[in-house]
Design a protein around this motif. Structure first.
Motif, short mmCIF file in Angstrom:
data_model
loop_
_atom_site.label_atom_id
_atom_site.label_comp_id
_atom_site.label_asym_id
_atom_site.label_seq_id
_atom_site.Cartn_x
_atom_site.Cartn_y
_atom_site.Cartn_z
N TYR A 197 0.92 -1.12 -0.07
CA TYR A 197 0.00 0.06 0.10
C TYR A 197 0.96 1.19 -0.12
O TYR A 197 1.42 1.52 0.98
CB TYR A 197 -0.95 -0.04 1.33
N TYR A 216 -0.38 -2.48 5.73
CA TYR A 216 -1.89 -2.84 5.72
C TYR A 216 -2.34 -1.48 5.36
O TYR A 216 -1.86 -0.15 5.50
CB TYR A 216 -2.28 -2.87 7.19
N SER A 217 -3.49 -1.70 4.82
CA SER A 217 -4.41 -0.38 4.29
C SER A 217 -4.88 0.57 5.54
O SER A 217 -4.81 1.72 5.10
CB SER A 217 -5.63 -0.89 3.43
N SER A 218 -5.05 -0.02 6.39
CA SER A 218 -5.57 0.64 7.68
C SER A 218 -4.30 1.75 8.08
O SER A 218 -4.63 2.70 8.46
CB SER A 218 -5.98 -0.24 8.91
N ILE A 219 -3.20 1.15 8.15
CA ILE A 219 -2.02 2.16 8.44
C ILE A 219 -1.86 2.95 7.59
O ILE A 219 -1.63 4.38 7.88
CB ILE A 219 -0.86 1.20 8.51
N LEU A 231 -4.12 4.48 5.75
CA LEU A 231 -5.28 5.67 5.84
C LEU A 231 -4.84 6.41 6.90
O LEU A 231 -5.02 7.59 7.13
CB LEU A 231 -6.64 4.89 5.99
N ALA A 232 -4.45 5.92 8.01
CA ALA A 232 -3.81 6.79 9.27
C ALA A 232 -2.68 7.77 8.77
O ALA A 232 -2.69 8.82 9.23
CB ALA A 232 -3.39 5.79 10.32
N ARG A 260 -3.59 11.05 7.04
CA ARG A 260 -4.12 12.03 7.72
C ARG A 260 -2.92 13.08 8.02
O ARG A 260 -3.17 14.09 8.40
CB ARG A 260 -4.82 11.43 8.86
N TYR A 277 -11.02 11.94 15.33
CA TYR A 277 -11.18 11.74 16.75
C TYR A 277 -11.25 12.73 17.91
O TYR A 277 -10.24 13.69 17.78
CB TYR A 277 -9.98 10.59 17.12
N TYR A 299 -5.07 10.13 15.27
CA TYR A 299 -5.30 8.78 16.04
C TYR A 299 -5.96 8.50 17.13
O TYR A 299 -5.97 9.11 18.08
CB TYR A 299 -3.73 8.28 16.00
N SER A 300 -6.67 7.47 16.99
CA SER A 300 -7.62 6.91 17.96
C SER A 300 -6.45 6.77 19.37
O SER A 300 -7.09 6.96 20.48
CB SER A 300 -8.26 5.69 17.84
#
Length: 216
Positions: free
Chosen positions: A161, A172-175, A177-178, A181, A189, A200-201
């Motif tokens: 990615y 990972y795609s989630s990382i 996306l983070a 930002r 958040y 970040y959460s």
């Protein structure tokens, strides 16, 4: 003769892709003069097309035509499968999905339905605890093959990615996306107590500890 010449130019524009008519307010270009005039009214607020039944006015004649179906009861969009008629094409498309979306496989434990047997079998393992997909490197097992594929990146170092802004690669795609930002400045958040926002959460969770007596 002038109209014939204009129609000829419009036909030529349609084939060539040329957009010679521009909005004086925002610069948006159009192939047809009529489309540009319809668009221009979104700036002026002019609504020359009025419903003779209820008086509601519209910017475009086509919008008035669609609106009139409320009064006439016209339903010009038929479902080819069951024959049911609809007022709007969007509602017909939503209806068609009731025919095309088939859930054939059902979980014997919870009743959840799936389009594919393979998806149902993967789901069924969440009830049985079976994990048939094992990592040959570390021995960790997974319910789904896709989860094993993602896990293997830890060992292979694969980072599929890429960030389109800076080129940095992520596992990972989630990382990813983070990470994005950090470029956009988005902070989704927020603290419900003081309103402070975070990228970040995990940062929000850490911040919540600064509010004594509040649940984190």
């Amino acid at each position: 003769e002038e109209r014939t010449e204009r129609e000829s130019r419009t036909a030529k524009n349609m084939h060539s892709g040329e957009k010679p008519y521009s909005c004086k307010t925002c610069g948006k270009a159009f192939k047809r003069r009529s489309r540009m005039k319809d668009h221009y009214r979104t700036h002026t607020g002019e609504k020359p097309h009025s419903c003779k039944t209820c008086g509601k006015s519209f910017t475009q004649r086509s919008a008035l035509t669609v609106h009139m179906r409320i009064h006439t009861g016209e339903r010009p969009y038929p479902c080819k499968t069951c024959g049911k008629m609809f007022t709007y094409s969007s509602i017909l498309l939503a209806h068609i999905r009731t025919h095309t979306v088939k859930k054939l496989e059902t979980c014997d434990v919870c009743g959840k339905a799936f389009k594919r047997r393979s998806r149902m079998k993967d789901h069924y393992r969440t009830h049985t605890g079976e994990k048939p997909h094992s990592c040959k490197t570390c021995g960790k097992s997974f319910t789904q093959r896709s989860a094993l594929t993602v896990h293997m990146r830890i060992h292979t170092g694969e980072r599929p990615y890429p960030c389109k802004t800076c080129g940095k690669m992520f596992t990972y795609s989630s990382i990813l996306l983070a990470h994005i930002r950090t470029h956009t400045g988005e902070k989704p958040y927020h603290c419900k107590i003081c309103g402070k926002v975070f990228t970040y959460s995990s940062h929000l969770w850490r911040h919540m500890k600064s509010h004594p007596g509040e649940k984190t």
